[in-house]
Design a protein around this motif. Sequence first.
Motif, short mmCIF file in Angstrom:
data_model
loop_
_atom_site.label_atom_id
_atom_site.label_comp_id
_atom_site.label_asym_id
_atom_site.label_seq_id
_atom_site.Cartn_x
_atom_site.Cartn_y
_atom_site.Cartn_z
N LYS B 548 0.85 -1.19 0.00
CA LYS B 548 0.00 0.00 0.00
C LYS B 548 0.88 1.24 0.00
O LYS B 548 1.99 1.22 0.54
CB LYS B 548 -0.88 0.03 1.26
CG LYS B 548 -1.90 -1.10 1.36
CD LYS B 548 -3.17 -0.78 0.61
CE LYS B 548 -4.20 -1.90 0.81
NZ LYS B 548 -5.46 -1.62 0.08
N ALA B 549 0.40 2.27 -0.59
CA ALA B 549 1.14 3.54 -0.56
C ALA B 549 0.17 4.70 -0.48
O ALA B 549 -0.97 4.61 -0.95
CB ALA B 549 2.03 3.68 -1.80
N GLN B 550 0.67 5.79 0.09
CA GLN B 550 -0.13 7.01 0.19
C GLN B 550 -0.02 7.76 -1.14
O GLN B 550 1.06 7.78 -1.74
CB GLN B 550 0.51 7.86 1.31
CG GLN B 550 -0.43 8.76 2.04
CD GLN B 550 0.31 9.63 3.06
OE1 GLN B 550 1.51 9.49 3.25
NE2 GLN B 550 -0.41 10.53 3.68
N PRO B 551 -1.09 8.38 -1.58
CA PRO B 551 -0.96 9.16 -2.82
C PRO B 551 0.06 10.29 -2.64
O PRO B 551 0.14 10.92 -1.59
CB PRO B 551 -2.37 9.72 -3.04
CG PRO B 551 -3.28 8.88 -2.21
CD PRO B 551 -2.47 8.41 -1.05
N TRP B 552 0.84 10.52 -3.71
CA TRP B 552 1.92 11.53 -3.60
C TRP B 552 1.38 12.91 -3.28
O TRP B 552 2.02 13.71 -2.60
CB TRP B 552 2.78 11.54 -4.85
CG TRP B 552 2.15 12.08 -6.12
CD1 TRP B 552 1.52 11.38 -7.09
CD2 TRP B 552 2.10 13.46 -6.54
NE1 TRP B 552 1.08 12.19 -8.11
CE2 TRP B 552 1.43 13.47 -7.80
CE3 TRP B 552 2.54 14.67 -6.00
CZ2 TRP B 552 1.19 14.67 -8.51
CZ3 TRP B 552 2.31 15.84 -6.71
CH2 TRP B 552 1.63 15.83 -7.96
N ILE B 555 1.25 13.34 0.34
CA ILE B 555 2.60 13.47 0.91
C ILE B 555 3.09 14.91 0.75
O ILE B 555 3.62 15.52 1.68
CB ILE B 555 3.56 12.48 0.23
CG1 ILE B 555 3.14 11.03 0.59
CG2 ILE B 555 5.01 12.74 0.63
CD1 ILE B 555 3.79 9.96 -0.24
N VAL B 556 2.89 15.46 -0.43
CA VAL B 556 3.34 16.83 -0.69
C VAL B 556 2.58 17.82 0.19
O VAL B 556 3.15 18.77 0.72
CB VAL B 556 3.18 17.15 -2.20
CG1 VAL B 556 3.39 18.64 -2.46
CG2 VAL B 556 4.15 16.32 -3.02
N GLN B 559 4.08 17.79 3.46
CA GLN B 559 5.35 18.52 3.47
C GLN B 559 5.11 20.00 3.75
O GLN B 559 5.81 20.62 4.54
CB GLN B 559 6.05 18.40 2.12
CG GLN B 559 6.69 17.04 1.86
CD GLN B 559 7.14 16.89 0.42
OE1 GLN B 559 7.07 17.85 -0.36
NE2 GLN B 559 7.55 15.69 0.06
#
Lengths: 562, 562
Positions: B548-552, B555-556, B559
């Motif tokens: 699984k991954a978080q949508p970029w 993430i941005v 940040q």
Amino acid sequence: MARAKNVLFIMFDQLRRDYLSCYGHPHLKTPHIDRLAAKGVRFDRAYIQAPICGASRMSTYTGRYVNSHGAGWNNIPLRVGEPTMGDHLRKAGMSCWLVGKTHMAADTEGMERLGLSRGTTIGDRVAECGFDVWERDDGMRPEGPDGLYDPNGAQAYNAYLRAKGYGGDNPWHDHANSAIDAEGNVLSGWFMENSPRPANIAEEDSETPYMMRRGMEFMEQAEGPWCCHLSLIKPHWPYIAPEPYAGMYGPADFLPVNRTQAEFDAAHPVLKAAMTNPVSLTFARTEVREAVLGAYMGLVKQIDDQIGVLLDWLERTGRMADTMIVLTSDHGDFLGDHWLGEKSFFFDASTRVPLIVYDPSPEADATRGTVSDALVEQIDVVPTFYAVAGGDPEEIGHIAEGHSLLPILHGERTEQPRQIAICEYDYSATPLRGRLGVSVEDARCFMAASKRWKLMHFEGGFRPMLFDLENDPEEQHDLGDSPEHAGIREEMYGHLHAWFRRCDQRITKSRRDLAAISAKIGRRGVATGIYAESEADPERVVKYRGRKAQPWQDIVKNQSTT
Amino acid sequence: MARAKNVLFIMFDQLRRDYLSCYGHPHLKTPHIDRLAAKGVRFDRAYIQAPICGASRMSTYTGRYVNSHGAGWNNIPLRVGEPTMGDHLRKAGMSCWLVGKTHMAADTEGMERLGLSRGTTIGDRVAECGFDVWERDDGMRPEGPDGLYDPNGAQAYNAYLRAKGYGGDNPWHDHANSAIDAEGNVLSGWFMENSPRPANIAEEDSETPYMMRRGMEFMEQAEGPWCCHLSLIKPHWPYIAPEPYAGMYGPADFLPVNRTQAEFDAAHPVLKAAMTNPVSLTFARTEVREAVLGAYMGLVKQIDDQIGVLLDWLERTGRMADTMIVLTSDHGDFLGDHWLGEKSFFFDASTRVPLIVYDPSPEADATRGTVSDALVEQIDVVPTFYAVAGGDPEEIGHIAEGHSLLPILHGERTEQPRQIAICEYDYSATPLRGRLGVSVEDARCFMAASKRWKLMHFEGGFRPMLFDLENDPEEQHDLGDSPEHAGIREEMYGHLHAWFRRCDQRITKSRRDLAAISAKIGRRGVATGIYAESEADPERVVKYRGRKAQPWQDIVKNQSTT
């Protein structure tokens, strides 16, 4: 403009020459790379020395053919002691730094035999193909049932991504080279059905901009004459591009596939075996090409934009005025052409690469924006850089087998002093060998290309292949068994065998040294072939004249009395 | 008898095969060498790999062709990193020691590049061609206007002579290799008019007995499996023998000279240039041959007597039971044959050497006293010794290019797996090159000999030479331009070019390793050529499923908020 003082040697991986607009792509516009070409010379007939990353690079970085350095496939270590670009340049007073990929495998056994270890300047250089390392990143960190392909892959890049908030133990894969679906499942870029999707990463955090920045960071702090090998992984697969490059290109923009049924049906046994390996069979499917090409083109477009960023920076910082810039690729990508995927065969789509050289020196003004049709090999970059560093390439001509490009760049000649370009492929460690039933020794093949003809020779008892590059630039008609072309094949074999007979291992004495020795022969007392002392040249034998000695019998007598 | 545990590798320098009685000399009796031959196998068709000391030895000591290691002439350094006999044997648990001559020139530039220096175990081995040194003595300490030929020549031997009361700064020359006249003037052995005189030295202090004793001293103290390379300079020139060997042989004992006027008149340009160099012109004079041959034969007779001493010692100490003994030479000597002096051409008188191998193992009983006609190369000794050390030659077959002789010694086969023997000569650093007007690159020639034919190929545009060894064993009739032999030349060129195409630089991965890699391809996550994840072999891609991954974009966003 000043003379070139530094060298910026930019290499992309798996970048096809005909996917740049200066090399003729009708739809994919690469204005920044074209801008570099307009300032320099665009070489149209540049061949790499092996159609696979590691072997190609080992040739480029040593300036020697694969047949000379032996590292014929990925992860076959470059033998310890093989002189490299870095060794030559440092001798000429230029540092040589790596930012990015080399695919170097260290000869750990040889290093151990010689007591060399990492963590020392010399050991690190030997292990890193002669480079000092600013950042090594081969751009590959996949993981399989036997572990990581490259335990050192993308380490700094992954740390960067993690610091920016990208999750998982391998954001190189899960973000830079994968998409996600609506549920957040990672859709790996390895699977080409996912190639049309955007990579799950902000564009500025993707691999090409990251490494480009690392290159600029290096150059910003670098002093003295330097060579910077800025070596970027893309558009190498996994084929997947971040937004906005994902989805930028569609079928209307694609080059038509270069393959025919007749080509498949009549294929030479080695080619047929390559055409029927899993990768090639996948690329034979239309949906695969369509899925991949958009991503591949998006990655190339991103490269071009990043070259724009770089060129702007170089201009702003004054580096355009004192830096030679070389842009090339380690090989191409078949993308389904010739019923092949990947790159490991000798067709132009893989072996003929982009090569653009910009030289700020006033001597190069005459050739700016021109296209050279000279038969160039990528091993020519080592003597070129050596010349920029102030050395005379003849000094290293017994080691580095290429020829400096400066005479062409400076308009002093239009051709390189060679009749054929060589490319070699060693498939001993691949499944292809087993499928063909060939021995490890024989699993090697060789390309010899003139401007007109391309001969492919296969060890193991196969017939050769032959293409007429002038009348058949698509390389569709194999003339390897055409009776009318027997004479051409013989001529090309003549060139190939002359190449095999070259002097490639006498690397410890320069040609000048050897020539000088012959003038001095006999002046150290080896007075061979002289019958009478009275006939001898006193220059050679002066030390023996007039010596006296005691008879041995007296000496022995003295021994017994003392 | 026990199995061979150690190896005693005896090499003479410039010893012609046909000057031993077991090889057919009718007048020069060599009963001790014949006695060794009677206990072992006498190889009748053994070729060296270069007709000059240094290059020949570098091939013998590395097990590789000159074309592979590059050290093609005396004092061209062996490149650093080139694996040697010593490296292989030590890996197999056998030490490897030198007593005498190697003609090794260290690659000081390469050593410096790698931070290696003499005075360390590794640096010394690299500098000494892989040997640990008991005593190095190349047997040459002449002096000319430019100084000593070899500043390290004969140092321990000279110290020995001085301790025994021999005078002068160089008793190697003034005593061991010179005569004196009635007034005590040194008459140098370099001048062949002095060759019939006795050397001004007691026989026991001359070079052959001295070095033989040094060898026995080594073996006396050696422990564990060892290889001892006992390497003696004689009958290399200066041609001069001590009493009683001086004057032992006269014209009635000499072999007739092998030369004809027709041979001279019709000689190939390279051969003609060799025939007309100063050494050859001297040897063309009858008085020279007559002066030299007696001394040469005396030196051979002395060698044989010393082999007798050695064999007695080996028997007495039990070493005959556990030591393989090999006796050979690094090349022959033309002594006027073919209008040539010295050794640097491809005729049998120089390239076909004595090779006697004694193996104490019971497996070798079946072949004792036999003669082998197998086509043997001197590079075969490395894999042979490796096998004696307990290794499998296949393990080093990607480096060492020869084939073990054990299967022949043990009666398992009668031929070596090769169709031609190769010898190479690099004359780039000699005056011959200048006289022929050939470039440094082209000053190379190659011999390919089958049992029937001997082809000589010359770079630089010369026609080949060809000899029929069966019908013309004297090699008097050059068929290099005979129209009837065009097919034979083509066939021999086919063999030669297949040899040039061999895989000689891939020395960092064994054939077994390469074969094993292909079975593992793709098991480290490089999942190339897969379109749909559902089509993928779960063995290759297991690590990507279910991640699984978080949508970029999220993430941005994080940040900017943190």
